[in-house]
Scaffold this motif. Structure first.
Motif, mmCIF file in Angstrom:
data_model
loop_
_atom_site.group_PDB
_atom_site.id
_atom_site.type_symbol
_atom_site.label_atom_id
_atom_site.label_comp_id
_atom_site.label_asym_id
_atom_site.label_seq_id
_atom_site.Cartn_x
_atom_site.Cartn_y
_atom_site.Cartn_z
ATOM 1 N N UNK A 1 43.594 44.009 45.066
ATOM 2 C CA UNK A 1 43.319 43.203 43.879
ATOM 3 C C UNK A 1 41.925 42.590 43.889
ATOM 4 N N UNK A 2 41.137 42.837 44.947
ATOM 5 C CA UNK A 2 39.852 42.143 45.093
ATOM 6 C C UNK A 2 38.670 42.964 44.576
ATOM 7 N N UNK B 1 43.333 51.867 49.338
ATOM 8 C CA UNK B 1 43.674 51.274 48.014
ATOM 9 C C UNK B 1 42.414 50.960 47.208
ATOM 10 N N UNK B 2 41.470 51.926 47.212
ATOM 11 C CA UNK B 2 40.229 51.758 46.440
ATOM 12 C C UNK B 2 40.407 52.271 45.004
ATOM 13 N N UNK C 1 25.628 44.472 38.819
ATOM 14 C CA UNK C 1 25.548 43.124 39.370
ATOM 15 C C UNK C 1 25.255 43.193 40.887
ATOM 16 N N UNK C 2 26.198 43.716 41.659
ATOM 17 C CA UNK C 2 25.970 43.790 43.101
ATOM 18 C C UNK C 2 27.276 43.759 43.857
ATOM 19 N N UNK C 3 27.183 43.373 45.140
ATOM 20 C CA UNK C 3 28.334 43.438 46.033
ATOM 21 C C UNK C 3 28.795 42.019 46.356
ATOM 22 N N UNK C 4 30.101 41.829 46.445
ATOM 23 C CA UNK C 4 30.660 40.526 46.791
ATOM 24 C C UNK C 4 30.270 40.177 48.234
ATOM 25 N N UNK C 5 30.041 38.891 48.502
ATOM 26 C CA UNK C 5 29.514 38.486 49.819
ATOM 27 C C UNK C 5 30.418 38.916 50.980
ATOM 28 N N UNK C 6 31.740 39.008 50.685
ATOM 29 C CA UNK C 6 32.651 39.381 51.781
ATOM 30 C C UNK C 6 32.490 40.838 52.203
ATOM 31 N N UNK D 1 37.387 42.609 33.616
ATOM 32 C CA UNK D 1 38.366 41.839 32.843
ATOM 33 C C UNK D 1 37.855 40.419 32.694
ATOM 34 N N UNK D 2 38.264 39.750 31.622
ATOM 35 C CA UNK D 2 37.695 38.413 31.347
ATOM 36 C C UNK D 2 37.877 37.423 32.504
ATOM 37 N N UNK D 3 38.944 37.592 33.321
ATOM 38 C CA UNK D 3 39.124 36.607 34.402
ATOM 39 C C UNK D 3 38.525 37.078 35.736
ATOM 40 N N UNK D 4 37.777 38.166 35.729
ATOM 41 C CA UNK D 4 37.135 38.636 36.974
ATOM 42 C C UNK D 4 36.070 37.654 37.450
ATOM 43 N N UNK D 5 36.054 37.411 38.742
ATOM 44 C CA UNK D 5 35.041 36.538 39.346
ATOM 45 C C UNK D 5 34.604 37.168 40.663
ATOM 46 N N UNK D 6 33.350 36.943 41.068
ATOM 47 C CA UNK D 6 32.910 37.378 42.391
ATOM 48 C C UNK D 6 31.868 36.407 42.922
ATOM 49 N N UNK D 7 31.727 36.446 44.284
ATOM 50 C CA UNK D 7 30.761 35.548 44.932
ATOM 51 C C UNK D 7 29.620 36.406 45.469
#
Lengths: 441, 441
Positions: A404-405, A357-358, A412-417, A364-370
């Motif tokens: 959805x993640x 599911x890639x 920017x980069x890669x999410x910590x997970x 999008x304005x509500x996108x967030x990442x760690x």
């Protein structure tokens, strides 16, 4: 009435010496009196009548009436039949809008055919007052409140200062009859309600309401023309400082001028859009969406109107297969060592992602990442901003998602997970798409 | 509603930080909600109420209501009684006009007393739409169509974007009642008819009519303010060429600016007067009468607004007695040899005139006389012009009449019927009136 029409023609220099004038003739009181009056004043007139194909036998009788009138006066006459209903259905417009477009196109063709330099339509002071009220209760600016322009290009309105009452008096005095159109093609429901409820109430209070409103319209038109002439940006961009320092009346017109130059459909532009562009002059950066897939962009000290970059939809991703995402080529791969040097790559923990599911999509304005080492999730908007990626570039950058993640975001980069080194999210700007598409990542 | 009022106050920078605001409080829904809303928004408010002395016991109850409301809210309250009916009779104004003048004067006094920097009145978007329609059917220009100004000097209108419907909702929500004024002092008959017939019809067609009209008014006001700022003649004269070369929207404002500087009562100035002054820019010379005994004058390349020269009435004349006529001394005498050298004299046949009905007066447009040797009577206007006497000088020159007939005209000469050498019509410019008055002719 004849004197008033003559004065109006002089005042607005409507008819050049010796020019032929084409009258749009529906058979109604307004257009019959227009034709008669121009004829009596000695102008070289011809007439044309469009049967909109909407009212069957009644419409045929209208045409016959117009033809007979012109024959009696020895005035050249052109008639045509069209199908306004079909045109409306095809172009998904109201019948009124479609009929209007067909009518004006017909006028243009006829004017060419009979060598008329001007096209006269029979709008009266009453029509003008209706238009003013229509715009007033819709909150449009001075251009709308200025009512029906007496002159627009080759279109002239010699009856614009004449009241409907005067029109009928004029015809009755001459024993000239006219046809009554039961449907009144030119008028939407709102306009008909203004005509039949509001105008009689106003005329009850002030019998000369329509004449006075025509004077007010003329003054507003002077104001509007003067202000329009003062601001000619003449292009699609302007310095933010210049826009900020203008009086608001001029600044909003400067924006309109840019929008026109950028090919924006002005019928869809309201105060809200103008205000959004003006707001950019007081910000450091930003964009504002506009009708017709246009946008306004603040970049440095400049505000520019430009076409929206092509919308990039969500694109499914299969590992090891480079796919195109707008101006980019993207790929998920385990073979980091094989990645071509033109790609930028973001290392990931390949086994943490669900490869069925890639997808890539725009932010999008509500996108967030760690990010690794960060204390919590932050908005992509902020992360882009911290990296100095301008708002207009962000919309083009691919964001890698798994379900959805968000896994990674280019720039920017890669999410910590999903951090690791067993695979990579590879991204290249597609400067030469075709060559790269066949190439290995 | 509270947010909308707050936004309006911010938008027009209505209230300086920490400034005290005086609310005009009638007890009606509009002013009660204005006071309550400003109070809730945390502004430092005080209130004042004028009893116009027109509605007896009901008015006393209104005052008591306002006083109680302010006591409950711990808001300083001022009240006064006046006699608007007497003021109207004395100044020959309508009661509405007189009441309005008394009210605003009272507001100013109260503001001084309580140290308020701003005076808030409770005009709503509905009042604004009424005003716009009122001016529309009267044909006033953009200043009138722009409706009620949100700010005028120290007067502010924080409810100008609020609809009357919202005002009542706001009070009902708070369980706050209000007084209903049966006479509605502020509204002439025309305005009441607009309120009760036209506005409901418009709201039926477009529920947001008043709100939209407020937006339209704001745009028109921007336009008008911008154009006003562009033309500051800053005096009472302007070059005709400059006026002629301006766009009409600016030229008419330039004329208004001159009229203001010349102290013309602007309430009496309409489009007709403005057009008359503008017409002078396309003539070689001429004058135009203006309200307040002002006139516009074209002289050379200049157009000037100035006070009308003092009207000189008809003055009876007794032979041998010099009398004053405006800036001149005039006399009829048989003793030509005694006439002082500062007098210009026109020889006449003394016996042809009836000395019991002699008078001098200024010229009139239909005056005609026949000069010796001429073939027939000609207009004084033309004779003055031939002698190069400027239009503004003509009004001061004495014309000698006998009964209804013209005997002689200073600057021109003697009518052929009265020519002779047995007497004279002597005229001197009264450079030093008092000395000459006692002197012999």
């Amino acid at each position: 009435m004849k004197q008033l029409v003559h004065r109006t023609i002089e005042q607005y220099a409507m008819i050049p010496d010796g020019a032929r004038v084409l009258c749009g003739l529906s058979g109604g009181a307004d257009s019959v009196s227009l034709l008669l009056c121009l004829h009596e004043l000695g102008y070289d007139v011809c007439a044309c009548h469009l049967n909109h194909g909407l009212r069957g036998a009644q419409a045929d009788a209208d045409e016959a009436f117009c033809r007979a009138l012109c024959e009696r006066l020895a005035i050249p006459f052109y008639a045509e039949v069209c199908d306004a209903g079909a045109a409306a259905a095809q172009q998904k417009q109201s019948v009124e809008t479609a009929a209007r477009a067909l009518r004006y196109a017909f006028f243009d063709r006829c004017a060419q055919k009979c060598g008329a330099a001007r096209i006269a339509t029979a709008h009266t002071a009453d029509d003008n007052l209706e238009t003013m009220l229509f715009h007033l209760i819709r909150g449009t600016g001075s251009a709308g409140l200025a009512g029906i322009p007496p002159v627009r290009g080759t279109i002239i309105r010699p009856l614009i200062a004449v009241e409907r009452r005067q029109v009928e008096e004029y015809l009755v005095q001459r024993g000239q009859d006219w046809r009554t159109d039961a449907t009144n093609l030119d008028n939407s429901c709102t306009r008909n309600r203004i005509r039949h409820t509001v105008i009689p109430a106003l005329r009850d209070i002030e019998p000369a309401a329509a004449r006075h409103a025509a004077q007010a319209a003329a003054l507003l038109r002077q104001d509007n023309d003067c202000l329009d002439a003062l601001v000619q940006v003449g292009g699609t961009s302007v310095s933010a400082a210049r826009l900020r320092d203008m009086p608001e009346a001029l600044a909003s017109r400067a924006v309109r001028d840019m929008l026109v130059h950028a090919g924006t459909p002005m019928g869809e532009v309201g105060q809200r859009q103008i205000a959004a562009v003006l707001a950019l002059a007081r910000k450091k950066s930003g964009t504002a969406s506009l009708p017709g897939r246009r946008r306004a962009l603040r970049r440095g000290n400049e505000i520019r109107i430009e076409p929206m970059p092509p919308e990039t939809g969500q694109v499914e991703l299969v590992p090891e297969k480079p796919v195109r995402f707008g101006a980019y080529l993207v790929c998920i791969t385990r073979k980091i060592q094989d990645i071509h040097s033109s790609f930028k790559f973001y290392p990931i923990a390949y086994d943490t992602i669900n490869t069925v599911c890639l997808s890539v999509r725009r932010w999008r304005p509500d996108d967030r990442m760690t990010l690794p080492g960060a204390r919590g999730a932050r908005s992509l908007k902020r992360l882009y901003a911290e990296r100095g990626i301008a708002p207009e570039q962000r919309d083009a950058l691919p964001v890698l998602c798994c379900g959805g993640e968000i896994v990674a975001a280019a720039g920017i980069g890669v999410d910590s997970r999903y951090c690791g080194t067993t695979g990579a999210f590879a991204v290249a700007h597609d400067a030469d798409g075709r060559k790269k598409r066949g190439a290995k990542v």
